[in-house]
Design a protein around this motif. Sequence first.
Motif, short mmCIF file in Angstrom:
data_model
loop_
_atom_site.label_atom_id
_atom_site.label_comp_id
_atom_site.label_asym_id
_atom_site.label_seq_id
_atom_site.Cartn_x
_atom_site.Cartn_y
_atom_site.Cartn_z
N SER A 134 -56.93 66.12 31.83
CA SER A 134 -57.71 65.21 32.67
C SER A 134 -59.11 65.05 32.07
O SER A 134 -59.54 65.87 31.24
N PRO A 135 -59.85 64.02 32.50
CA PRO A 135 -61.24 63.89 32.04
C PRO A 135 -62.07 65.15 32.32
O PRO A 135 -62.87 65.56 31.46
N LEU A 136 -61.87 65.78 33.46
CA LEU A 136 -62.63 67.00 33.76
C LEU A 136 -62.24 68.13 32.81
O LEU A 136 -63.11 68.88 32.34
N GLU A 137 -60.97 68.24 32.52
CA GLU A 137 -60.53 69.30 31.59
C GLU A 137 -61.11 69.08 30.20
O GLU A 137 -61.54 70.04 29.54
N TYR A 138 -61.15 67.84 29.73
CA TYR A 138 -61.77 67.57 28.43
C TYR A 138 -63.25 67.92 28.46
O TYR A 138 -63.80 68.45 27.49
N THR A 139 -63.91 67.64 29.56
CA THR A 139 -65.33 67.96 29.68
C THR A 139 -65.55 69.47 29.65
O THR A 139 -66.46 69.95 28.96
N CYS A 140 -64.72 70.22 30.35
CA CYS A 140 -64.80 71.68 30.30
C CYS A 140 -64.58 72.19 28.88
O CYS A 140 -65.27 73.09 28.40
N HIS A 141 -63.60 71.60 28.20
CA HIS A 141 -63.29 72.01 26.83
C HIS A 141 -64.49 71.80 25.92
O HIS A 141 -64.85 72.68 25.13
N ARG A 193 -59.94 78.18 6.72
CA ARG A 193 -60.61 77.65 5.53
C ARG A 193 -62.11 77.91 5.64
O ARG A 193 -62.68 77.76 6.73
N ALA A 194 -62.73 78.28 4.53
CA ALA A 194 -64.18 78.48 4.53
C ALA A 194 -64.86 77.14 4.76
O ALA A 194 -64.55 76.14 4.11
N ARG A 195 -65.78 77.13 5.72
CA ARG A 195 -66.53 75.92 6.08
C ARG A 195 -68.01 76.26 6.16
O ARG A 195 -68.39 77.36 6.58
N THR A 196 -68.85 75.31 5.80
CA THR A 196 -70.29 75.52 5.89
C THR A 196 -70.76 75.34 7.34
O THR A 196 -70.07 74.74 8.16
N LEU A 197 -71.96 75.81 7.59
CA LEU A 197 -72.54 75.58 8.92
C LEU A 197 -72.84 74.10 9.13
O LEU A 197 -72.77 73.62 10.27
N LEU A 198 -73.13 73.37 8.08
CA LEU A 198 -73.29 71.93 8.23
C LEU A 198 -71.98 71.32 8.73
O LEU A 198 -71.98 70.53 9.68
N TRP A 199 -70.85 71.70 8.13
CA TRP A 199 -69.56 71.20 8.59
C TRP A 199 -69.32 71.62 10.04
O TRP A 199 -68.82 70.83 10.84
N LEU A 200 -69.67 72.84 10.38
CA LEU A 200 -69.50 73.32 11.77
C LEU A 200 -70.23 72.39 12.73
O LEU A 200 -69.69 72.00 13.77
N GLY A 201 -71.44 72.02 12.39
CA GLY A 201 -72.19 71.09 13.23
C GLY A 201 -71.56 69.71 13.28
O GLY A 201 -71.43 69.11 14.35
N GLN A 202 -71.14 69.22 12.13
CA GLN A 202 -70.49 67.91 12.08
C GLN A 202 -69.19 67.93 12.88
O GLN A 202 -68.89 66.98 13.61
N HIS A 203 -68.44 69.02 12.76
CA HIS A 203 -67.17 69.13 13.49
C HIS A 203 -67.43 69.18 15.00
O HIS A 203 -66.66 68.62 15.78
N THR A 204 -68.50 69.81 15.40
CA THR A 204 -68.84 69.87 16.81
C THR A 204 -69.18 68.48 17.34
O THR A 204 -68.75 68.11 18.44
N VAL A 205 -69.93 67.72 16.58
CA VAL A 205 -70.22 66.33 16.97
C VAL A 205 -68.90 65.56 17.05
O VAL A 205 -68.69 64.79 18.01
N HIS A 206 -68.01 65.77 16.09
CA HIS A 206 -66.71 65.10 16.14
C HIS A 206 -65.95 65.47 17.41
O HIS A 206 -65.39 64.59 18.07
N GLU A 207 -65.91 66.74 17.76
CA GLU A 207 -65.22 67.15 18.99
C GLU A 207 -65.77 66.39 20.18
O GLU A 207 -65.02 65.89 21.02
N GLU A 239 -67.39 63.48 20.22
CA GLU A 239 -67.04 62.05 20.12
C GLU A 239 -65.57 61.81 20.43
O GLU A 239 -65.22 60.90 21.17
N HIS A 240 -64.72 62.63 19.86
CA HIS A 240 -63.28 62.45 20.01
C HIS A 240 -62.85 62.59 21.47
O HIS A 240 -62.06 61.80 21.97
N HIS A 241 -63.40 63.58 22.14
CA HIS A 241 -62.98 63.81 23.52
C HIS A 241 -63.60 62.80 24.49
O HIS A 241 -63.04 62.56 25.57
N LEU A 242 -64.70 62.17 24.11
CA LEU A 242 -65.17 61.02 24.90
C LEU A 242 -64.14 59.91 24.84
O LEU A 242 -63.86 59.26 25.87
N LEU A 243 -63.55 59.71 23.69
CA LEU A 243 -62.48 58.73 23.55
C LEU A 243 -61.29 59.12 24.44
O LEU A 243 -60.72 58.28 25.14
N ASP A 244 -60.94 60.40 24.44
CA ASP A 244 -59.84 60.87 25.29
C ASP A 244 -60.12 60.61 26.77
O ASP A 244 -59.23 60.21 27.52
N ILE A 245 -61.36 60.82 27.19
CA ILE A 245 -61.72 60.58 28.60
C ILE A 245 -61.60 59.09 28.93
O ILE A 245 -61.08 58.72 29.98
#
Length: 163
Positions: A50-57, A137-151, A153-159
Amino acid sequence: MDRCDECGFVYASVSPADLPALLRALGGRYAAALGAARAPRRRPAERVWSPLEYTCHVRDVLRVQGERLVLALTVTAPEFAPMGRDERAVAEAYNEQAPAVVLADLADAADALAARFDGLGPAELARTGVYPWPQPRARTLLWLGQHTVHEGEHHLLDIRRAG
């Protein structure tokens, strides 16, 4: 993963300078998206949150990524434990939580993570940790930040898709 075919997110489009502002903006964007959801607790399909579950995630992703960032700054090449997304959703009864509290906690977690990234220089952003998804896989902290932004963005689309 450097690009998401489903939502079109390109990791390299997020510069280190942009990371803090993009993370901070998630609080308001989730408040708007959840507020616009017709049925925030309704799952649109059997295996779709649900939208609430995505927000919690996303709130929990922000918290976990903050813990991972701190670990990578204090330990050389740590292995990040999986966050147990599906187990966490059940154990913490995501769909029973109060939306206003979830949104406040998400905004706080986004601000805290943004503040942590705000103070990092190139050497810190280049530090690595072994990220568990989609395969370890080894990832940089920059990638970690980018991936967090992606999460986020992606879940806004899901909502939006859930209505």
